[in-house]
Design a protein around this motif. Structure first.
Motif, PDB file in Angstrom:
ATOM      1  N   GLY A 249     -37.086 -28.861  29.268  1.00 48.72           N
ATOM      2  CA  GLY A 249     -36.811 -30.225  28.829  1.00 48.72           C
ATOM      3  C   GLY A 249     -35.516 -30.350  28.039  1.00 48.72           C
ATOM      4  N   GLY A 250     -34.822 -29.212  27.864  1.00 54.15           N
ATOM      5  CA  GLY A 250     -33.558 -29.248  27.138  1.00 54.15           C
ATOM      6  C   GLY A 250     -33.718 -29.094  25.634  1.00 54.15           C
ATOM      7  N   TYR A 251     -34.942 -28.830  25.178  1.00 60.27           N
ATOM      8  CA  TYR A 251     -35.183 -28.665  23.741  1.00 60.27           C
ATOM      9  C   TYR A 251     -34.870 -27.233  23.319  1.00 60.27           C
ATOM     10  N   LEU A 252     -34.259 -27.106  22.178  1.00 63.91           N
ATOM     11  CA  LEU A 252     -33.782 -25.817  21.699  1.00 63.91           C
ATOM     12  C   LEU A 252     -34.934 -24.833  21.446  1.00 63.91           C
ATOM     13  N   VAL A 253     -34.764 -23.620  21.913  1.00 61.54           N
ATOM     14  CA  VAL A 253     -35.709 -22.529  21.635  1.00 61.54           C
ATOM     15  C   VAL A 253     -35.090 -21.546  20.662  1.00 61.54           C
ATOM     16  N   ALA A 254     -33.841 -21.163  20.895  1.00 59.82           N
ATOM     17  CA  ALA A 254     -33.180 -20.205  20.005  1.00 59.82           C
ATOM     18  C   ALA A 254     -31.677 -20.417  20.092  1.00 59.82           C
ATOM     19  N   PHE A 255     -31.006 -20.061  19.004  1.00 54.75           N
ATOM     20  CA  PHE A 255     -29.560 -20.284  18.929  1.00 54.75           C
ATOM     21  C   PHE A 255     -28.946 -19.290  17.964  1.00 54.75           C
ATOM     22  N   CYS A 256     -27.721 -18.868  18.271  1.00 52.61           N
ATOM     23  CA  CYS A 256     -26.935 -18.120  17.278  1.00 52.61           C
ATOM     24  C   CYS A 256     -25.477 -18.507  17.389  1.00 52.61           C
ATOM     25  N   ARG A 257     -24.819 -18.570  16.244  1.00 51.84           N
ATOM     26  CA  ARG A 257     -23.357 -18.710  16.170  1.00 51.84           C
ATOM     27  C   ARG A 257     -22.815 -17.419  15.588  1.00 51.84           C
ATOM     28  N   MET A 258     -22.096 -16.669  16.382  1.00 49.08           N
ATOM     29  CA  MET A 258     -21.530 -15.409  15.906  1.00 49.08           C
ATOM     30  C   MET A 258     -20.420 -15.693  14.890  1.00 49.08           C
ATOM     31  N   ASP A 259     -20.299 -14.798  13.908  1.00 49.28           N
ATOM     32  CA  ASP A 259     -19.345 -15.029  12.817  1.00 49.28           C
ATOM     33  C   ASP A 259     -17.937 -15.270  13.344  1.00 49.28           C
ATOM     34  N   GLY A 260     -17.358 -16.352  12.915  1.00 50.00           N
ATOM     35  CA  GLY A 260     -15.981 -16.663  13.287  1.00 50.00           C
ATOM     36  C   GLY A 260     -15.846 -17.575  14.493  1.00 50.00           C
TER      37      GLY A 260
ATOM     38  N   THR B 221     -42.294 -22.038  30.636  1.00 46.99           N
ATOM     39  CA  THR B 221     -41.191 -22.025  29.670  1.00 46.99           C
ATOM     40  C   THR B 221     -40.976 -20.605  29.177  1.00 46.99           C
ATOM     41  N   LEU B 222     -39.747 -20.202  29.037  1.00 49.77           N
ATOM     42  CA  LEU B 222     -39.523 -18.868  28.476  1.00 49.77           C
ATOM     43  C   LEU B 222     -39.970 -18.864  27.020  1.00 49.77           C
ATOM     44  N   ASN B 223     -40.539 -17.780  26.570  1.00 46.06           N
ATOM     45  CA  ASN B 223     -41.011 -17.710  25.186  1.00 46.06           C
ATOM     46  C   ASN B 223     -39.884 -17.243  24.264  1.00 46.06           C
ATOM     47  N   LEU B 224     -40.170 -17.268  22.970  1.00 42.83           N
ATOM     48  CA  LEU B 224     -39.122 -16.940  21.999  1.00 42.83           C
ATOM     49  C   LEU B 224     -38.680 -15.494  22.137  1.00 42.83           C
ATOM     50  N   GLU B 225     -39.613 -14.614  22.468  1.00 42.01           N
ATOM     51  CA  GLU B 225     -39.247 -13.198  22.615  1.00 42.01           C
ATOM     52  C   GLU B 225     -38.208 -13.041  23.728  1.00 42.01           C
ATOM     53  N   THR B 226     -38.454 -13.713  24.834  1.00 39.21           N
ATOM     54  CA  THR B 226     -37.487 -13.640  25.942  1.00 39.21           C
ATOM     55  C   THR B 226     -36.158 -14.271  25.548  1.00 39.21           C
ATOM     56  N   ALA B 227     -36.238 -15.422  24.898  1.00 41.88           N
ATOM     57  CA  ALA B 227     -35.005 -16.094  24.470  1.00 41.88           C
ATOM     58  C   ALA B 227     -34.196 -15.190  23.549  1.00 41.88           C
ATOM     59  N   ALA B 228     -34.889 -14.514  22.633  1.00 40.05           N
ATOM     60  CA  ALA B 228     -34.193 -13.625  21.696  1.00 40.05           C
ATOM     61  C   ALA B 228     -33.559 -12.446  22.436  1.00 40.05           C
ATOM     62  N   ARG B 229     -34.254 -11.982  23.470  1.00 36.71           N
ATOM     63  CA  ARG B 229     -33.695 -10.859  24.251  1.00 36.71           C
ATOM     64  C   ARG B 229     -32.425 -11.299  24.983  1.00 36.71           C
ATOM     65  N   LEU B 230     -32.452 -12.502  25.536  1.00 33.25           N
ATOM     66  CA  LEU B 230     -31.262 -13.014  26.213  1.00 33.25           C
ATOM     67  C   LEU B 230     -30.102 -13.196  25.224  1.00 33.25           C
ATOM     68  N   ILE B 231     -30.425 -13.732  24.063  1.00 27.28           N
ATOM     69  CA  ILE B 231     -29.364 -13.939  23.064  1.00 27.28           C
ATOM     70  C   ILE B 231     -28.781 -12.598  22.626  1.00 27.28           C
ATOM     71  N   ALA B 232     -29.635 -11.602  22.432  1.00 23.51           N
ATOM     72  CA  ALA B 232     -29.128 -10.281  22.027  1.00 23.51           C
ATOM     73  C   ALA B 232     -28.213  -9.711  23.103  1.00 23.51           C
ATOM     74  N   ALA B 233     -28.610  -9.859  24.364  1.00 26.85           N
ATOM     75  CA  ALA B 233     -27.769  -9.361  25.461  1.00 26.85           C
ATOM     76  C   ALA B 233     -26.460 -10.141  25.528  1.00 26.85           C
ATOM     77  N   GLY B 234     -26.522 -11.426  25.272  1.00 29.00           N
ATOM     78  CA  GLY B 234     -25.308 -12.242  25.264  1.00 29.00           C
ATOM     79  C   GLY B 234     -24.372 -11.822  24.143  1.00 29.00           C
ATOM     80  N   GLN B 235     -24.949 -11.573  22.973  1.00 30.12           N
ATOM     81  CA  GLN B 235     -24.117 -11.147  21.845  1.00 30.12           C
ATOM     82  C   GLN B 235     -23.423  -9.817  22.153  1.00 30.12           C
TER      83      GLN B 235
END
Lengths: 133, 133, 133, 133
Positions: free
Chosen positions: D35-46, D3-17
């Motif tokens: 398994g489809g369970y949430l690791v990290a999430f962001c909703r950008m403003d707006g 499973t990808l760890n939170l650090e990796t997930a955060a890096r992907l989210i930062a790159a996506g943002q």
């Protein structure tokens, strides 16, 4: 003000009811806030039971995606870019009768959903209601 | 007549709002038909968002089981005869604030659900609304 | 401003993670807007899978009813005034770990939900996170 | 590692943002485990509220069926071999914006779901995020 108040919602519903009576169709009219939570609702005497839920979901659809609900339907047809989007957010409706309600500056204040007649009738009643804003 | 009409529902809601204003609490008030389908609804400005769903479910509870919602709660406690009944019918509410609405001859016409204040306040507003029948 | 922005949400989550590491417990931390919609979320490595949903529901609970989630739990026990309230709004959590997030003037900006440890640990992490507001 | 760890997930989210900012669209970005369970999430403003749920479901779709979510859509059209698959697993999304995340050896580590713009924009942001792996 970022959400329409009950007084405004009641004014829109009254205008919608008048437009519905003008065309002789019993409608369900729902007003929700920008998060899709119900503010006010009426089912006119004789409206189809199944239209109750349709009106609520049209309003929710146009709150969560601040567009006429029909705009989603143009994109969600088989082969379209967002085919199947109706299955998200607990169930959306992508045919006409949902409209976002916005302030003069464009801020979304909520949405209206109308159901009970032919889709064009639902749209006409929703538009008439919004003129009372 | 087996279902209250919109005019009656609106009169009950207006009476409920007046009672709510008298005690200074913003309430959600829902009126449903004998099948639990929504007829009319209002969320008074400032009412808690979470109370919207509670009001709707109280009304549904008192339509499907034509009793004050609190009557179910007396029986649904741990060890009670209908423990867990809240998990049926898509989710019921078994504390006070739901009341059946009946004609003079006892025929159930629908139900009201009120939520927004302390339970006793919700019950008081529901009772005040029903006096407008 | 009526909703906390992503930058603020990220700051709260970072503060919550730091507090969680200090006590050596892997936590799920969710931040939602006033309507209960997710703004930001993290699951720390090793946190129990089942705590993911618990954190999300704690945050939603404290958004829709702007109180610590534990305040609902005091009232929702068997025999209590709102017994069974957890079954409303699609499923709430009424033990500790959910806190509303409010501006200095009291405006609700959203809520946080923390789950992963003992309830007292969850509450401590939620409180530490909110100090970063 | 499965499973990808939170650090990796955060890096992907930062790159996506960053990719989302480059094209000027506010996105919702979700990272889930196999398994489809949430690791990290962001909703950008707006970002549109309704896109929150869409992003979560795209990620879940590409975790449970480790394919780009659009690959399911090609097969789920009317007359197609898996017509209606969106109604399974509590609700899937079969248009673009979901991608599996795999290790160099092909092991599925999780999935990403992006929603907020036109579908091609969602796909571009998901692909940009995955390059940060």
């Amino acid at each position: 003000m970022s959400t329409l108040n009950l007084e405004t919602a009641a004014r829109l519903i009254a205008a919608g009811q008048e437009a519905a009576r003008d065309i002789g169709v019993a409608m369900n009219i729902a007003i929700v806030d920008p998060g899709g939570y119900l503010v006010a609702f009426c089912r006119m005497d004789g409206a189809w039971l199944g239209s109750t839920d349709v009106a609520l979901r049209k309003a929710k659809t146009s709150a969560l995606f601040p567009l006429p609900s029909s705009a989603l339907g143009e994109l969600s047809q088989p082969g379209g870019p967002i085919y199947g989007v109706e299955a998200t957010n607990g169930g959306l409706v992508s045919f006409g009768g949902g409209l976002p309600i916005a302030a003069a500056d464009g801020t979304v204040l909520g949405a209206i959903g109308v159901s009970g007649g032919m889709v064009e009738q639902d749209v006409a009643v929703a538009e008439a209601a919004c003129k009372a804003l």
